[in-house]
Design a protein around this motif. Structure first.
Motif, PDB file in Angstrom:
ATOM      1  N   SER A   1       0.833  -1.200   0.000  1.00 28.04           N
ATOM      2  CA  SER A   1       0.000   0.000   0.000  1.00 28.04           C
ATOM      3  C   SER A   1       0.867   1.249   0.000  1.00 28.04           C
ATOM      4  O   SER A   1       1.953   1.263   0.587  1.00 28.04           O
ATOM      5  CB  SER A   1      -0.918   0.021   1.226  1.00 28.04           C
TER       6      SER A   1
ATOM      7  N   ASP B   1      -6.398   2.281   2.254  1.00 28.78           N
ATOM      8  CA  ASP B   1      -7.084   1.427   1.281  1.00 28.78           C
ATOM      9  C   ASP B   1      -7.520   0.113   1.923  1.00 28.78           C
ATOM     10  O   ASP B   1      -8.578  -0.429   1.596  1.00 28.78           O
ATOM     11  CB  ASP B   1      -6.236   1.193   0.030  1.00 28.78           C
ATOM     12  N   PHE B   2      -6.744  -0.385   2.888  1.00 26.87           N
ATOM     13  CA  PHE B   2      -7.145  -1.603   3.590  1.00 26.87           C
ATOM     14  C   PHE B   2      -8.199  -1.314   4.653  1.00 26.87           C
ATOM     15  O   PHE B   2      -9.066  -2.146   4.913  1.00 26.87           O
ATOM     16  CB  PHE B   2      -5.928  -2.292   4.201  1.00 26.87           C
TER      17      PHE B   2
ATOM     18  N   LYS C   1     -11.567  -1.419   2.821  1.00 28.91           N
ATOM     19  CA  LYS C   1     -11.930  -2.595   2.034  1.00 28.91           C
ATOM     20  C   LYS C   1     -13.183  -3.289   2.563  1.00 28.91           C
ATOM     21  O   LYS C   1     -13.859  -4.029   1.836  1.00 28.91           O
ATOM     22  CB  LYS C   1     -10.770  -3.606   2.021  1.00 28.91           C
TER      23      LYS C   1
END
Length: 287
Positions: free
Chosen positions: A123, A165-166, A169
């Motif tokens: 990431s 971004d994680f 999710k």
């Protein structure tokens, strides 16, 4: 009382601030735990610290010779709180909460003062979140709000490094909040009696490479320290060494236009009155 947890020459220990020096309590009392969470298991921990301090007058540590460890690594629980400053809610995609947004952080993600925050290889979206962590000192369940502050041993600073971004999710944020070496904690623990009740009215600031990116005050929290403790304790027993990381104000990188994330070589600092400065460089993960 200010306590730090350190590593030096193959050993770990605890030191206490005394007139600008750090006295090596572990050298004076070999039975002291090296983790402040462990120290707090003893209800008479202040007496033990003061006894070791009296023996350690000639045992000052050189801060340049030690590694700073996260002061609390062995507590049972780390509860983080999302969306606890109204200005941060406004920059987020979420409505203002009517109940605290709790999520877990695990001790495996912790690092200390001056240790590098690690941007993961998978990431490029490592973000900062400057926060104040509440350290529990007395066991309790169903704690009334009026009694909650009596369960606080002290406070420390926290950088709730978030891999955005994680984090997004899934509806639960846990994965994006628990990458290895993303939860900076320190530089030391400060006992509650050295700060205003409930750590209220403290200026909380985050800087990246010297530029202020977050600047707020703990009085702006939606749920204050006593509320967070009381509400959490309705669900689970809070124990000595547990931490409640109380939330971050506005100015996080992902909410900026365009977004700004931490880069290798950056220096991220979190500070608050009476709690010092938690400083961490940023590096890339090496696979």
């Amino acid at each position: 009382m200010k306590l730090l947890s350190y590593s030096a020459t193959g050993r770990c220990g605890i030191a206490c601030e005394n007139g600008g020096e750090w006295l090596d309590l572990s050298a004076a009392d070999g039975n002291l735990p090296s983790d402040i969470a462990g120290l707090l298991q003893n209800p008479e921990w202040k007496i033990r610290v003061n006894a070791a301090k009296a023996k350690a007058k000639a045992r000052a540590l050189d801060p340049g010779d030690i590694g700073y460890l996260a002061p609390l690594r062995g507590g049972e629980k780390i509860l983080c709180v999302g969306l606890n400053y109204q200005d941060h809610v406004k920059e987020s995609p979420y409505p203002s909460p009517t109940y605290p947004v709790f999520f877990p952080r695990f001790a495996s993600s912790l690092l200390g003062h001056l240790a590098p925050l690690v941007r993961p290889a998978i990431s490029a979206e490592l973000d900062y979140e400057g926060e104040i962590a509440i350290v529990i000192g007395r066991k309790g369940r169903h704690i009334a709000q009026r009694d909650a502050l009596s369960h606080v041993a002290g406070y420390t600073l926290f950088n709730d490094g978030s891999v955005r971004d994680f984090q997004f999710k899934a509806p639960q944020w846990t994965m994006g909040k628990n990458f290895d070496n993303t939860g900076a904690c320190g530089p030391w623990f400060v006992s509650a009696d050295e700060l205003p009740a409930g750590a209220d009215g403290l200026t909380l600031q985050t800087r990246v490479n010297g530029a202020v990116v977050q600047n707020s005050n703990t009085s702006d929290m939606i749920f204050d320290v006593s509320q967070l403790i009381s509400i959490a304790s309705n669900v689970m027993t809070l124990k000595p060494g547990d931490m409640i990381v109380s939330g971050t104000p506005s100015g996080v990188g992902f909410a900026r236009k365009p977004p700004v994330f931490l880069q290798p070589g950056d220096i991220c600092e979190v500070s608050a009155e009476g709690l010092g400065v938690l400083r961490n460089p940023v590096i890339d993960e090496v696979l």
